[in-house]
Design a protein around this motif. Structure first.
Motif, short mmCIF file in Angstrom:
data_model
loop_
_atom_site.label_atom_id
_atom_site.label_comp_id
_atom_site.label_asym_id
_atom_site.label_seq_id
_atom_site.Cartn_x
_atom_site.Cartn_y
_atom_site.Cartn_z
N CYS A 194 0.93 -1.31 0.03
CA CYS A 194 -0.09 -0.15 0.10
C CYS A 194 0.81 1.28 -0.19
CB CYS A 194 -1.12 0.11 1.23
SG CYS A 194 -0.18 -0.09 2.83
N ASP A 195 0.34 2.33 -0.47
CA ASP A 195 1.21 3.45 -0.53
C ASP A 195 0.43 4.69 0.37
OD1 ASP A 195 3.03 2.65 -2.37
OD2 ASP A 195 1.72 3.17 -4.02
N ILE A 196 1.23 5.15 1.49
CA ILE A 196 0.57 6.05 2.33
C ILE A 196 0.87 7.58 2.23
CG2 ILE A 196 0.69 6.59 4.92
CD1 ILE A 196 0.97 3.84 5.38
N ASN A 197 -0.16 8.22 2.26
CA ASN A 197 -0.19 9.68 1.90
C ASN A 197 0.23 10.50 3.28
OD1 ASN A 197 -0.93 12.74 1.99
ND2 ASN A 197 -1.31 12.17 -0.06
N THR A 198 1.32 11.03 3.64
CA THR A 198 1.79 11.55 4.87
C THR A 198 0.83 12.65 5.22
OG1 THR A 198 3.94 10.96 4.50
CG2 THR A 198 3.66 12.87 6.06
N CYS A 213 -2.60 1.97 10.77
CA CYS A 213 -2.97 0.54 11.03
C CYS A 213 -4.56 0.45 10.61
CB CYS A 213 -2.51 -0.07 12.18
SG CYS A 213 -0.85 -0.76 12.28
N ARG A 214 -5.05 1.56 11.27
CA ARG A 214 -6.39 1.67 11.26
C ARG A 214 -7.13 1.85 9.74
NH1 ARG A 214 -9.62 5.97 11.31
NH2 ARG A 214 -8.20 7.13 12.63
N LEU A 215 -6.21 2.72 9.07
CA LEU A 215 -6.74 2.99 7.73
C LEU A 215 -6.09 2.02 6.49
CD1 LEU A 215 -5.81 7.01 7.96
CD2 LEU A 215 -8.24 5.82 7.91
N TYR A 216 -4.99 1.42 6.94
CA TYR A 216 -4.40 0.46 5.89
C TYR A 216 -4.10 -0.85 6.60
CZ TYR A 216 -3.18 4.97 3.98
OH TYR A 216 -3.49 5.94 3.14
N PRO A 217 -5.42 -1.63 6.39
CA PRO A 217 -5.12 -3.09 7.29
C PRO A 217 -3.75 -3.98 6.61
CG PRO A 217 -7.09 -2.47 6.23
CD PRO A 217 -6.26 -1.78 5.74
#
Length: 286
Positions: A174-178, A216-220
């Motif tokens: 997954c890619d995470i937006n800071t 962790c809540r937003l990205y399982p």
């Protein structure tokens, strides 16, 4: 004669990340401990006969003009009080984008240090770090090249010497937006400030990553990887992720865990180092 210089652009880990508050300008006050890894991207610099600054290859989805590599080169050229030759910069990209490993910031720092050398500008590290801060809060630590305790928005640095352990680093898919993470209402923003102390001595529960619960809540996928790696010892998110890491005392211990990782998860094994591989390479050139 063609002049080419090839240099490492190492990754970093946030061994912990505490958020102490939010400033009026929207930026967050934090405390963190940066350590480098002996793993990262590689940049090659070839001087040109013209004044063009070129990147090869371009990174997918990132226009060259927005890439920190070209922005760093342009910033340094503009700061110079003399005409400088153009340069073609080739990148061997090994670090995942959006992984929390500081890849873009490290690239920018490598550009500043490499072109300061190739262009014979003789600028001091303090000057280069100040220029780097214009590009991003994490750039100065890569410019200075020493593991560091960081405060403010990450720009107030105090040299540190955490243990140089081995790490298993996993990159969930997954890619995470800071910006998205720092805008979440559920983000912890009131962790009490702590004094500089040797990392992880005494009560390790004092150290954590305040972004971890929100991520962790937003990205399982991150939660799944974190739960798996935590079976073998403390595991933690670096930066705002998506990469997570577990620390081990030896390379063999780290590689045993790496070989047992679930299929489909990317990552690597690397050693934590308190002196940047980039600076070691530059020292060899003097």
């Amino acid at each position: 004669m063609t002049v080419t210089l090839t240099l490492p652009s190492p990754a970093k880990l946030n061994l912990f990340l505490h958020i102490n508050g939010r400033r009026d300008d929207g930026y967050h006050e934090l405390q963190t401990l940066f350590q480098f890894l002996d793993y990262g991207d590689e940049l090659s610099f070839t001087l040109r006969d013209d004044d063009q600054l070129a990147l090869e290859p371009s990174l997918p989805g990132v226009p060259d003009e927005d890439n920190l590599i070209i922005r760093a080169a342009r910033l340094l050229a503009a700061h110079s009080d003399k005409a400088v030759p153009g340069v073609t910069i080739a990148i061997n990209k090994r670090l995942p984008m959006g992984g929390g490993l500081g890849g873009g910031s490290s690239n920018a720092a490598t550009v500043l240090l490499a072109l300061n050398h190739l262009w014979q500008l003789d600028l001091e590290i303090d000057t280069l770090a100040s220029l780097g801060l214009q590009l991003g809060a994490d750039v100065p630590v890569f410019v200075r090249g020493t593991a560091a305790w960081a405060e403010g928005v990450g720009e107030i640095l105090t040299p540190a010497m955490p243990p140089e352990d081995w790490f298993v680093v996993l990159k969930p898919s997954c890619d995470i937006n800071t910006a998205k993470i720092f805008s979440q209402e559920g983000l912890t923003r009131d962790t009490p400030r702590i004094k500089i102390a040797p990392a992880f001595e005494g009560d390790a529960s004092r150290y954590r990553n305040d972004c971890e619960d929100v991520v962790c809540r937003l990205y399982p996928e991150v939660r799944k990887s974190l739960d798996w790696l935590s079976q073998f010892g403390p595991a933690r998110l670096t930066g705002t992720g998506a990469c997570i890491f577990g620390r081990f005392p030896t390379e063999s211990a780290a590689r045993i865990i790496w070989e047992s990782k679930p299929s489909g998860i990317k990552g690597f094994v690397a050693k934590g180092v308190n002196h940047s591989p980039l600076h070691k390479k530059l020292t060899e050139l003097k």
